[in-house]
Design a protein around this motif. Sequence first.
Motif, PDB file in Angstrom:
ATOM      1  N   PRO A  34       0.812  -1.220   0.000  1.00  0.00           N
ATOM      2  CA  PRO A  34       0.000   0.000   0.000  1.00  0.00           C
ATOM      3  C   PRO A  34       0.849   1.275   0.000  1.00  0.00           C
ATOM      4  N   GLU A  35       2.094   1.183   0.472  1.00  0.00           N
ATOM      5  CA  GLU A  35       3.014   2.325   0.481  1.00  0.00           C
ATOM      6  C   GLU A  35       3.711   2.514  -0.857  1.00  0.00           C
ATOM      7  N   GLY A  36       3.517   1.588  -1.801  1.00  0.00           N
ATOM      8  CA  GLY A  36       4.100   1.710  -3.132  1.00  0.00           C
ATOM      9  C   GLY A  36       5.436   1.010  -3.305  1.00  0.00           C
ATOM     10  N   GLU A  37       5.851   0.209  -2.337  1.00  0.00           N
ATOM     11  CA  GLU A  37       7.114  -0.522  -2.427  1.00  0.00           C
ATOM     12  C   GLU A  37       6.870  -1.880  -3.085  1.00  0.00           C
ATOM     13  N   TYR A  38       7.848  -2.343  -3.869  1.00  0.00           N
ATOM     14  CA  TYR A  38       7.759  -3.640  -4.522  1.00  0.00           C
ATOM     15  C   TYR A  38       8.682  -4.624  -3.827  1.00  0.00           C
ATOM     16  N   PHE A  39       8.191  -5.860  -3.642  1.00  0.00           N
ATOM     17  CA  PHE A  39       9.024  -6.906  -3.057  1.00  0.00           C
ATOM     18  C   PHE A  39       8.480  -8.272  -3.449  1.00  0.00           C
ATOM     19  N   ILE A  40       9.351  -9.274  -3.344  1.00  0.00           N
ATOM     20  CA  ILE A  40       8.964 -10.647  -3.626  1.00  0.00           C
ATOM     21  C   ILE A  40       8.369 -11.221  -2.353  1.00  0.00           C
ATOM     22  N   ASP A  41       7.178 -11.749  -2.469  1.00  0.00           N
ATOM     23  CA  ASP A  41       6.441 -12.295  -1.323  1.00  0.00           C
ATOM     24  C   ASP A  41       6.709 -13.787  -1.208  1.00  0.00           C
ATOM     25  N   GLN A  68       5.428  -6.737 -18.434  1.00  0.00           N
ATOM     26  CA  GLN A  68       4.172  -7.293 -17.951  1.00  0.00           C
ATOM     27  C   GLN A  68       3.798  -6.819 -16.548  1.00  0.00           C
ATOM     28  N   PHE A  69       4.772  -6.593 -15.676  1.00  0.00           N
ATOM     29  CA  PHE A  69       4.441  -6.112 -14.336  1.00  0.00           C
ATOM     30  C   PHE A  69       3.870  -4.694 -14.394  1.00  0.00           C
ATOM     31  N   ASP A  70       4.317  -3.895 -15.365  1.00  0.00           N
ATOM     32  CA  ASP A  70       3.747  -2.556 -15.546  1.00  0.00           C
ATOM     33  C   ASP A  70       2.243  -2.658 -15.797  1.00  0.00           C
ATOM     34  N   ARG A  71       1.869  -3.625 -16.596  1.00  0.00           N
ATOM     35  CA  ARG A  71       0.448  -3.822 -16.910  1.00  0.00           C
ATOM     36  C   ARG A  71      -0.321  -4.319 -15.697  1.00  0.00           C
ATOM     37  N   SER A  72       0.256  -5.259 -14.976  1.00  0.00           N
ATOM     38  CA  SER A  72      -0.425  -5.818 -13.810  1.00  0.00           C
ATOM     39  C   SER A  72      -0.665  -4.776 -12.721  1.00  0.00           C
ATOM     40  N   PHE A  73       0.339  -3.918 -12.508  1.00  0.00           N
ATOM     41  CA  PHE A  73       0.233  -2.924 -11.447  1.00  0.00           C
ATOM     42  C   PHE A  73      -0.285  -1.571 -11.943  1.00  0.00           C
ATOM     43  N   LYS A  74      -0.508  -1.471 -13.251  1.00  0.00           N
ATOM     44  CA  LYS A  74      -1.035  -0.244 -13.870  1.00  0.00           C
ATOM     45  C   LYS A  74      -0.185   0.977 -13.562  1.00  0.00           C
ATOM     46  N   GLU A  75       1.134   0.757 -13.502  1.00  0.00           N
ATOM     47  CA  GLU A  75       2.104   1.839 -13.339  1.00  0.00           C
ATOM     48  C   GLU A  75       3.474   1.323 -13.742  1.00  0.00           C
ATOM     49  N   LYS A  76       4.403   2.239 -13.973  1.00  0.00           N
ATOM     50  CA  LYS A  76       5.750   1.855 -14.383  1.00  0.00           C
ATOM     51  C   LYS A  76       6.500   1.232 -13.201  1.00  0.00           C
ATOM     52  N   VAL A  77       6.947   0.015 -13.409  1.00  0.00           N
ATOM     53  CA  VAL A  77       7.706  -0.713 -12.389  1.00  0.00           C
ATOM     54  C   VAL A  77       9.186  -0.525 -12.692  1.00  0.00           C
ATOM     55  N   PRO A  78      10.004  -0.142 -11.699  1.00  0.00           N
ATOM     56  CA  PRO A  78      11.437   0.066 -11.940  1.00  0.00           C
ATOM     57  C   PRO A  78      12.121  -1.187 -12.509  1.00  0.00           C
ATOM     58  N   ALA A  79      13.084  -0.968 -13.395  1.00  0.00           N
ATOM     59  CA  ALA A  79      13.802  -2.075 -14.043  1.00  0.00           C
ATOM     60  C   ALA A  79      14.494  -2.984 -13.031  1.00  0.00           C
ATOM     61  N   GLU A  80      14.951  -2.424 -11.911  1.00  0.00           N
ATOM     62  CA  GLU A  80      15.636  -3.266 -10.920  1.00  0.00           C
ATOM     63  C   GLU A  80      14.699  -4.294 -10.288  1.00  0.00           C
ATOM     64  N   ILE A  81      13.399  -4.040 -10.314  1.00  0.00           N
ATOM     65  CA  ILE A  81      12.445  -5.022  -9.787  1.00  0.00           C
ATOM     66  C   ILE A  81      12.414  -6.252 -10.702  1.00  0.00           C
ATOM     67  N   TYR A  82      12.435  -6.032 -12.001  1.00  0.00           N
ATOM     68  CA  TYR A  82      12.496  -7.151 -12.949  1.00  0.00           C
ATOM     69  C   TYR A  82      13.790  -7.944 -12.726  1.00  0.00           C
ATOM     70  N   ASP A  83      14.893  -7.235 -12.461  1.00  0.00           N
ATOM     71  CA  ASP A  83      16.166  -7.895 -12.203  1.00  0.00           C
ATOM     72  C   ASP A  83      16.121  -8.705 -10.907  1.00  0.00           C
ATOM     73  N   LYS A  84      15.425  -8.180  -9.887  1.00  0.00           N
ATOM     74  CA  LYS A  84      15.277  -8.907  -8.614  1.00  0.00           C
ATOM     75  C   LYS A  84      14.518 -10.210  -8.821  1.00  0.00           C
ATOM     76  N   VAL A  85      13.492 -10.169  -9.642  1.00  0.00           N
ATOM     77  CA  VAL A  85      12.708 -11.383  -9.918  1.00  0.00           C
ATOM     78  C   VAL A  85      13.587 -12.421 -10.613  1.00  0.00           C
ATOM     79  N   THR A  86      14.342 -11.998 -11.617  1.00  0.00           N
ATOM     80  CA  THR A  86      15.244 -12.905 -12.325  1.00  0.00           C
ATOM     81  C   THR A  86      16.296 -13.479 -11.372  1.00  0.00           C
ATOM     82  N   ALA A  87      16.870 -12.618 -10.519  1.00  0.00           N
ATOM     83  CA  ALA A  87      17.874 -13.074  -9.554  1.00  0.00           C
ATOM     84  C   ALA A  87      17.286 -14.068  -8.560  1.00  0.00           C
ATOM     85  N   ALA A  88      16.070 -13.828  -8.102  1.00  0.00           N
ATOM     86  CA  ALA A  88      15.422 -14.729  -7.152  1.00  0.00           C
ATOM     87  C   ALA A  88      15.191 -16.101  -7.777  1.00  0.00           C
TER      88      ALA A  88
END
Length: 95
Positions: A34-41, A68-88
């Motif tokens: 709700p605060e606008g932070e992205y993280f892997i749950d 695709q995450f931009d579409r899901s969240f209806k806002e621009k998701v930072p590129a490092e979030i995509y990198d975090k998902v790949t790294a995880a």
Amino acid sequence: MTASGEKKKIKMRSCVACRESRLKSEFLRLVRSPEGEYFIDETGKANGRGAYICKSKKCAEAAKKRRQFDRSFKEKVPAEIYDKVTAALEESGNE
């Protein structure tokens, strides 16, 4: 069955990249709090808007390429979030 005799509902979700439906437990969940932070749950129960992706590097790359995450969240998701998902996914040993 539950104590009241009802069958337990099977939770199905679909991948943001390949759109394949599977059990919720077979996906990696990305959350926008709700605060606008992205993280892997890790638990699958964190508060906020969630998006699911297969535990495969192929789907992670496709999601990044098509934003695709931009579409899901209806806002621009930072590129490092995509990198975090790949790294995880790489850390967990998934292809």
